[in-house]
Design a protein around this motif. Structure first.
Motif, PDB file in Angstrom:
ATOM      1  N   LEU A 360       0.825  -1.201   0.000  1.00  0.00           N
ATOM      2  CA  LEU A 360       0.000   0.000   0.000  1.00  0.00           C
ATOM      3  C   LEU A 360       0.868   1.263   0.000  1.00  0.00           C
ATOM      4  O   LEU A 360       0.540   2.266  -0.630  1.00  0.00           O
ATOM      5  N   PHE A 361       1.990   1.170   0.711  1.00  0.00           N
ATOM      6  CA  PHE A 361       2.925   2.297   0.766  1.00  0.00           C
ATOM      7  C   PHE A 361       3.457   2.607  -0.638  1.00  0.00           C
ATOM      8  O   PHE A 361       3.527   3.772  -1.047  1.00  0.00           O
ATOM      9  N   VAL A 362       3.820   1.576  -1.385  1.00  0.00           N
ATOM     10  CA  VAL A 362       4.347   1.773  -2.744  1.00  0.00           C
ATOM     11  C   VAL A 362       3.275   2.377  -3.646  1.00  0.00           C
ATOM     12  O   VAL A 362       3.561   3.234  -4.495  1.00  0.00           O
ATOM     13  N   GLN A 363       2.039   1.954  -3.469  1.00  0.00           N
ATOM     14  CA  GLN A 363       0.946   2.558  -4.252  1.00  0.00           C
ATOM     15  C   GLN A 363       0.892   4.062  -4.006  1.00  0.00           C
ATOM     16  O   GLN A 363       0.684   4.848  -4.931  1.00  0.00           O
ATOM     17  N   ASN A 364       1.070   4.444  -2.748  1.00  0.00           N
ATOM     18  CA  ASN A 364       1.054   5.864  -2.412  1.00  0.00           C
ATOM     19  C   ASN A 364       2.289   6.570  -2.972  1.00  0.00           C
ATOM     20  O   ASN A 364       2.212   7.713  -3.442  1.00  0.00           O
ATOM     21  N   LEU A 365       3.436   5.899  -2.925  1.00  0.00           N
ATOM     22  CA  LEU A 365       4.667   6.456  -3.508  1.00  0.00           C
ATOM     23  C   LEU A 365       4.469   6.828  -4.964  1.00  0.00           C
ATOM     24  O   LEU A 365       4.884   7.884  -5.430  1.00  0.00           O
ATOM     25  N   LEU A 366       3.829   5.940  -5.703  1.00  0.00           N
ATOM     26  CA  LEU A 366       3.668   6.119  -7.146  1.00  0.00           C
ATOM     27  C   LEU A 366       2.706   7.248  -7.496  1.00  0.00           C
ATOM     28  O   LEU A 366       2.644   7.691  -8.638  1.00  0.00           O
ATOM     29  N   LYS A 367       1.955   7.732  -6.504  1.00  0.00           N
ATOM     30  CA  LYS A 367       1.033   8.847  -6.748  1.00  0.00           C
ATOM     31  C   LYS A 367       1.724  10.199  -6.607  1.00  0.00           C
ATOM     32  O   LYS A 367       1.166  11.228  -6.955  1.00  0.00           O
ATOM     33  N   GLN A 368       2.941  10.194  -6.049  1.00  0.00           N
ATOM     34  CA  GLN A 368       3.631  11.454  -5.768  1.00  0.00           C
ATOM     35  C   GLN A 368       4.347  11.986  -7.015  1.00  0.00           C
ATOM     36  O   GLN A 368       4.742  11.223  -7.890  1.00  0.00           O
ATOM     37  N   GLU A 369       4.529  13.314  -7.038  1.00  0.00           N
ATOM     38  CA  GLU A 369       5.295  13.927  -8.129  1.00  0.00           C
ATOM     39  C   GLU A 369       6.785  13.939  -7.820  1.00  0.00           C
ATOM     40  O   GLU A 369       7.618  13.750  -8.693  1.00  0.00           O
ATOM     41  N   HIS A 370       7.130  14.197  -6.547  1.00  0.00           N
ATOM     42  CA  HIS A 370       8.533  14.273  -6.111  1.00  0.00           C
ATOM     43  C   HIS A 370       8.692  13.457  -4.834  1.00  0.00           C
ATOM     44  O   HIS A 370       7.915  13.638  -3.898  1.00  0.00           O
ATOM     45  N   VAL A 371       9.693  12.585  -4.801  1.00  0.00           N
ATOM     46  CA  VAL A 371       9.969  11.798  -3.593  1.00  0.00           C
ATOM     47  C   VAL A 371      11.468  11.796  -3.335  1.00  0.00           C
ATOM     48  O   VAL A 371      12.266  11.529  -4.242  1.00  0.00           O
ATOM     49  N   CYS A 372      11.844  12.100  -2.110  1.00  0.00           N
ATOM     50  CA  CYS A 372      13.243  11.972  -1.718  1.00  0.00           C
ATOM     51  C   CYS A 372      13.447  10.589  -1.125  1.00  0.00           C
ATOM     52  O   CYS A 372      12.644  10.133  -0.310  1.00  0.00           O
ATOM     53  N   PHE A 373      14.512   9.908  -1.554  1.00  0.00           N
ATOM     54  CA  PHE A 373      14.828   8.620  -0.937  1.00  0.00           C
ATOM     55  C   PHE A 373      16.293   8.591  -0.543  1.00  0.00           C
ATOM     56  O   PHE A 373      17.125   9.296  -1.108  1.00  0.00           O
ATOM     57  N   ASP A 374      16.588   7.782   0.467  1.00  0.00           N
ATOM     58  CA  ASP A 374      17.954   7.703   0.987  1.00  0.00           C
ATOM     59  C   ASP A 374      18.214   6.281   1.452  1.00  0.00           C
ATOM     60  O   ASP A 374      17.481   5.757   2.290  1.00  0.00           O
ATOM     61  N   THR A 375      19.238   5.638   0.884  1.00  0.00           N
ATOM     62  CA  THR A 375      19.562   4.268   1.279  1.00  0.00           C
ATOM     63  C   THR A 375      20.448   4.260   2.515  1.00  0.00           C
ATOM     64  O   THR A 375      21.336   5.099   2.649  1.00  0.00           O
ATOM     65  N   GLU A 376      20.205   3.338   3.402  1.00  0.00           N
ATOM     66  CA  GLU A 376      21.087   3.084   4.542  1.00  0.00           C
ATOM     67  C   GLU A 376      21.735   1.718   4.325  1.00  0.00           C
ATOM     68  O   GLU A 376      21.048   0.748   3.981  1.00  0.00           O
ATOM     69  N   THR A 377      23.056   1.664   4.479  1.00  0.00           N
ATOM     70  CA  THR A 377      23.808   0.468   4.106  1.00  0.00           C
ATOM     71  C   THR A 377      24.786   0.053   5.207  1.00  0.00           C
ATOM     72  O   THR A 377      24.950   0.743   6.206  1.00  0.00           O
ATOM     73  N   THR A 378      25.459  -1.061   4.946  1.00  0.00           N
ATOM     74  CA  THR A 378      26.417  -1.601   5.921  1.00  0.00           C
ATOM     75  C   THR A 378      27.792  -0.947   5.806  1.00  0.00           C
ATOM     76  O   THR A 378      28.666  -1.219   6.625  1.00  0.00           O
ATOM     77  N   GLY A 379      28.015  -0.112   4.808  1.00  0.00           N
ATOM     78  CA  GLY A 379      29.331   0.504   4.648  1.00  0.00           C
ATOM     79  C   GLY A 379      29.317   1.616   3.614  1.00  0.00           C
ATOM     80  O   GLY A 379      28.292   1.886   2.976  1.00  0.00           O
ATOM     81  N   LEU A 380      30.482   2.260   3.430  1.00  0.00           N
ATOM     82  CA  LEU A 380      30.589   3.402   2.520  1.00  0.00           C
ATOM     83  C   LEU A 380      30.904   3.003   1.092  1.00  0.00           C
ATOM     84  O   LEU A 380      30.706   3.788   0.170  1.00  0.00           O
ATOM     85  N   ASP A 381      31.427   1.795   0.878  1.00  0.00           N
ATOM     86  CA  ASP A 381      31.744   1.334  -0.474  1.00  0.00           C
ATOM     87  C   ASP A 381      30.469   0.792  -1.103  1.00  0.00           C
ATOM     88  O   ASP A 381      29.973  -0.281  -0.735  1.00  0.00           O
ATOM     89  N   ALA A 382      29.944   1.547  -2.069  1.00  0.00           N
ATOM     90  CA  ALA A 382      28.651   1.188  -2.667  1.00  0.00           C
ATOM     91  C   ALA A 382      28.676  -0.174  -3.349  1.00  0.00           C
ATOM     92  O   ALA A 382      27.644  -0.836  -3.460  1.00  0.00           O
ATOM     93  N   LEU A 383      29.847  -0.614  -3.810  1.00  0.00           N
ATOM     94  CA  LEU A 383      29.933  -1.869  -4.550  1.00  0.00           C
ATOM     95  C   LEU A 383      29.986  -3.095  -3.653  1.00  0.00           C
ATOM     96  O   LEU A 383      29.791  -4.212  -4.112  1.00  0.00           O
ATOM     97  N   THR A 384      30.263  -2.887  -2.368  1.00  0.00           N
ATOM     98  CA  THR A 384      30.287  -4.025  -1.437  1.00  0.00           C
ATOM     99  C   THR A 384      29.229  -3.901  -0.344  1.00  0.00           C
ATOM    100  O   THR A 384      28.908  -4.882   0.316  1.00  0.00           O
TER     101      THR A 384
END
Length: 942
Positions: A360-384
């Motif tokens: 349901l959240f994704v359905q609401n996401l798709l209705k928006q014109e602008h969305v900011c997103f930010d990934t949280e990861t296990t480290g700073l090296d994007a490839l690992t």
């Protein structure tokens, strides 16, 4: 019962300096090139006091012409102080204009310091029943504190305040009465104000003396109780101690009168204030001013209180209230309660549970014109790094967090649910450093489609000389300090946690706050891009390039580790051989890498120069420029410079590169930085492939280690030929130079023929070399002294050559003058695509500082235009490679060169396409020329 009236007195210069130096590493510069850090810092402090305290009465005191009385008794008072920075001198009249427009009284008197004015008025107001707050970070004011006079000390970056009353002063200075602070200051002295104090008396000793004897006079009456050298010093400097106490005493009897009616905080001239802020480009402060002085603001603000962040379920958010955990952050209760918050912004941050809630959240996401997103990861090296969670925000103060499972298959299921959002062409994706997020998501086989808005890139175009990380941007533009990642996972080291180990509520708070702040920054920067005329540069160059660089970084380049191992052994032999030569020439063994030992050998033992240059610490300078100047006359210096070069080459590249090979791809993946060089050039990191030495044989050998992916591929290097000279010829409209390029002439030989007045076929190698040095040197503002150092010419010959050069190319000289004039008038220069380089020092009174800005005024448009052109070429080539579904990949960008891994069956087609796209990336009056090279390694191809 009526509450006691309150008076706030601001120490202008103390707050101005504080604001200026708080932003010294990332100065606030507007589109006119004006450094507004001091003004912004002061106004922020002023507004913070008004918002927090709603004072009844307020005034601002300024120093004017120093302290006449103190200078009369001690001419060296404040003699050690550096000259006031030019940005502050320019700021003061503007600040006073703002205060006048706000109808805030300015207290100023020639020959009297602000602390004396404030001291006098504070004591007068106390007698009239006022509670007075002295707004200053200056500890000297502690001597004035009483039952009704307080110090109001703003903390760093606006993070709250400290109020010092009598108990705080007693504790801080270990005194019984605040007036004893005068004795403390007199005994200790003050290096900043050049108050001498008592020799040998520091903080601890001064406090001990005051505890024992009560005052300076009490100490001097009891010197018989002192022992040894301290007794001698105090007795010998008794007069100096009394003088120091007098200098440290804030006067309370100046010729100034507290007038209750004059100091009332009254209605400002709103129109005038807003006009000044618009001129300064203080858009956020203008909005803040309107809020502070609007009736609505009055009704919600309480005297003496500060806003705290609260969680509220607002309209439109309630539909998610059952899907996860609401994050409540009540006032002064959680781990982060001491952080300053965004004014008047309540927030609703929530984690989303898996299953139906996420769908349901994704359905609401798709209705928006602008969305900011930010990934949280296990480290700073994007490839690992692996995904720990993703935060989303599309409305100020609201956001949502989806925590990811550690199991990779389960995490991929979450990605599949979110895939429609990321691959939607209609939703604009906002982020801070989106290249990182794009690379992380690429590991999960997701392509981020649709329009992008990267706040880091936007700010880079708005203010290229400032830092662009989110914390700095938030503090500067939103007056808000975000949660630090170290608050959650700790500092670097074995005890640092993974983000996965952080409790979910804190993950949510941290991650969604980042998305919320980034969304707010986007709202702030979008109009600023328009105002600076850099929106097209943002949309057409920097954002498309972001995707190109992400693909290049993911691709990486193959490395011949066996070759580097053998090269390392060869370098070891060369370095050892050089060491022995240096020891023989010096007559002893020493640590060549130690500047201290090297300086002693060269300048004390060997006495290579009569008056060697020294560093601030008193050591002999063995810096590169110092040794380079001596190299032509001394073999030992040449050997030392070679030793340094080979040692750095070995440690930085030959030994380091194999350790930077990705264990999965078995390739080297550099990171390209779009926001480091103010000129617009890219820089690379981890490893830095743009600084591999190319002028030395050993340096060139490093390029030999970069090889194609396998035998079916070959490396192709495509290099713009003399692009900066072609650009300056086109921009200056210098017909002679333009024609030489159009005729395909050797530009350096052509220049030499003209300046030395010989036929082109008779130009000697030395003449061509000198002409080449001048050709490139002109872009960087080369002087006769600089030219003579780079060639065999004397200084007078160099001057004659430069003069002749300008006579030969008069339009070039005019162009240089016009660029400097333009910069002086507008505060910036720009590239062919409108990229701006702000030059805040272009009108500096300091000739050295101004000269550097003038050189940048000429150089920045040339370097920046070259950077813009190769970026266009990269975007167009990347597009063609994708559309044609080629196996060939673009791997590296190094200044004016692109390196490709070319699938051999595609070679002929690819060569034509690359040359065409690069030479036609931008139309100048001078043709762009590209040299292509092929090889089994980068060195061969180059």
């Amino acid at each position: 019962m009526m509450s006691q009236k309150r008076l706030f007195l601001l120490d202008a210069y103390a707050l101005i300096f504080r604001g200026y130096y708080a932003l010294i590493k990332n100065p606030r510069v507007n589109s006119k090139g004006q450094d507004t850090s001091a003004i912004m810092g002061f106004v922020n402090s002023l507004f913070d006091v008004i918002k927090r305290e709603r004072p009844d009465h307020l005034a601002v005191a300024f120093d004017k012409e120093g302290s006449k009385d103190r200078l009369e008794i001690f001419p060296d008072y404040k003699a050690n102080r550096d000259e006031t920075p030019e940005a502050i001198r320019i700021a003061v009249p503007i600040i006073q204009d703002i205060l006048k427009a706000m109808h805030i009284p300015i207290i100023e008197q020639a020959g009297v310091e602000a602390d004396d004015l404030i001291g006098t008025i504070a004591k007068q107001a106390e007698k009239q029943g006022y509670k007075t707050y002295m707004v200053t970070p200056d500890k000297d004011y502690a001597q004035l504190v009483s039952d009704n006079i307080f110090m109001y000390r703003p903390a760093r970056m606006g993070n709250g305040i400290e109020i010092w009353g009598i108990p705080e002063v007693q504790k801080r200075f270990e005194v019984e009465r605040p007036e004893q602070v005068i004795d403390y200051l007199g005994m200790m002295g003050d290096a900043v104000d050049n108050i001498p104090g008592l020799p040998g008396v520091g903080d601890k000793t001064a406090k001990k003396f005051i505890a024992a004897y009560g005052s300076m006079e009490g100490l001097l009456e009891n010197t018989d109780k002192l022992k040894g050298k301290m007794k001698e010093k105090v007795e010998a400097n008794a007069e100096l101690g009394l003088l120091s106490k007098k200098l440290a005493t804030i006067m309370i009897d100046c010729d100034v009168t507290f007038s209750e009616d004059d100091y009332v905080l009254s209605e400002p001239d709103s129109k005038k204030v807003q006009e000044i802020f618009e001129e300064l480009e203080f858009r956020r402060l203008k909005d803040q001013f309107i809020k502070i002085f609007s009736k609505e603001e009055d009704s919600v603000q309480n005297s003496g209180s500060s806003t705290s962040k609260k969680s509220t379920t607002q309209a439109g958010a309630g539909q998610f209230s059952l899907f996860g955990e609401n994050i409540e952050n009540g006032a002064e209760t959680d781990t982060f309660s001491n952080r300053k918050t965004i004014a008047n912004t309540n927030h609703f941050y929530q984690s989303i549970a898996p299953g139906m809630a996420m769908k349901l959240f994704v359905q609401n996401l798709l209705k928006q014109e602008h969305v900011c997103f930010d990934t949280e990861t296990t480290g700073l090296d994007a490839l690992t790094a692996e995904l720990v969670g993703i935060a989303f925000s599309w409305e100020i103060g609201k956001g949502y967090y989806i925590p990811f499972p550690e199991n990779k298959e389960d995490a991929q299921e979450f990605i599949e649910i979110l895939r429609p959002f990321f691959e939607s062409d209609t939703v604009v994706k906002i982020g801070q450093n989106l290249k990182y997020d794009i690379k992380v998501l690429a590991k999960y086989n997701v392509e981020v489609k649709g329009e992008l808005f990267d706040t880091m890139l936007a700010h880079y175009l708005i203010n290229p000389d400032m830092r662009h990380n989110m914390d700095v941007l938030s503090e500067t533009y939103l007056n808000y300090t975000p949660i630090s990642i170290t608050e959650l996972i700790g500092k670097k080291g074995k005890n640092q946690l993974s983000f996965r180990q952080v409790p979910l509520e804190k993950q949510t708070e941290y991650a969604v706050e980042d998305a919320d702040i980034t969304f707010q920054l986007k709202e702030h920067f979008a109009p600023e891009l328009n105002a600076a005329n850099t929106l097209s540069l943002f949309k057409d160059i920097e954002i498309p390039l972001l995707r190109v660089l992400a693909d290049m970084e993911i691709e990486g380049i193959n490395l011949d580790k066996a070759f580097l191992k053998s090269l390392s052994q060869e370098l070891d032999n060369d370095i050892t051989s050089l060491e022995q030569k240096i020891y023989q020439e010096a007559g002893e063994e020493f640590n060549i890498a130690s500047p201290k030992q090297l300086g002693v050998i060269l300048f004390e033992k060997m006495k290579l120069v009569d008056k060697p240059k020294k560093t601030k610490t008193g050591q002999y300078s063995t810096a590169e420029d110092v040794l380079s100047y001596l190299a032509k006359d001394h073999e030992i210096i040449r050997n030392i410079l070679e030793f340094r070069g080979l040692s750095k080459l070995k440690s930085t590249y030959v030994d380091a590169l194999p350790n930077q090979v990705n264990v999965v791809s078995e390739r080297v993946h550099t990171d390209y930085m779009q926001t480091v060089a103010a000129t617009g050039r890219l820089s690379s990191n981890n490893p830095n492939l743009q600084n591999i030495p190319i002028r030395t044989e050993r340096g060139r050998q490093v390029r030999k280690a970069f090889i194609p992916r396998n035998d079916e591929y070959t490396l192709l290097a495509a290099d713009y030929s003399q692009i900066e000279l072609r650009i300056i010829a086109a921009l200056s409209k210098e017909e002679t130079m333009i024609q030489a390029f159009k005729n395909g002439e050797d530009i350096h030989a052509s220049t030499a023929a003209r300046v030395f007045n010989v036929p082109i076929e008779e130009v000697s190698r030395e003449q061509r070399g000198n002409a080449k040095t001048v050709n490139f040197g002109i872009i960087y503002g080369v002087s006769a002294f600089g030219l003579s150092n780079q060639t065999s010419l004397t200084r007078s010959e160099s001057k004659d050559l430069i003069d002749t050069y300008y006579k030969t190319y008069p339009k070039l000289r005019n162009y240089i003058s016009e660029q400097v004039d333009f910069a002086r008038e507008h505060g910036y220069v720009q590239t062919v695509l409108g990229r701006r380089r702000y030059l805040k020092d272009i009108n500096s009174a300091n000739a050295v500082v101004r000269g550097a800005a003038e050189r940048n005024a000429v150089n920045a448009p040339i370097q920046g235009s070259a950077a813009d052109i190769i970026k266009i070429a990269m975007i167009n080539i990347h597009k063609k490679l994708k559309e044609g579904n080629y196996k060939t990949k673009m791997l590296l960008q190094v200044h004016d060169e692109l390196v490709f891994d070319v699938y051999k069956p595609e070679l002929d087609e690819i060569k034509t396409m690359i040359k065409t796209e690069m030479e036609n990336a931008y139309q100048l009056e001078v043709p762009l020329d590209v040299d292509l090279g092929l090889g089994n390694n980068w060195l061969e191809a180059h």
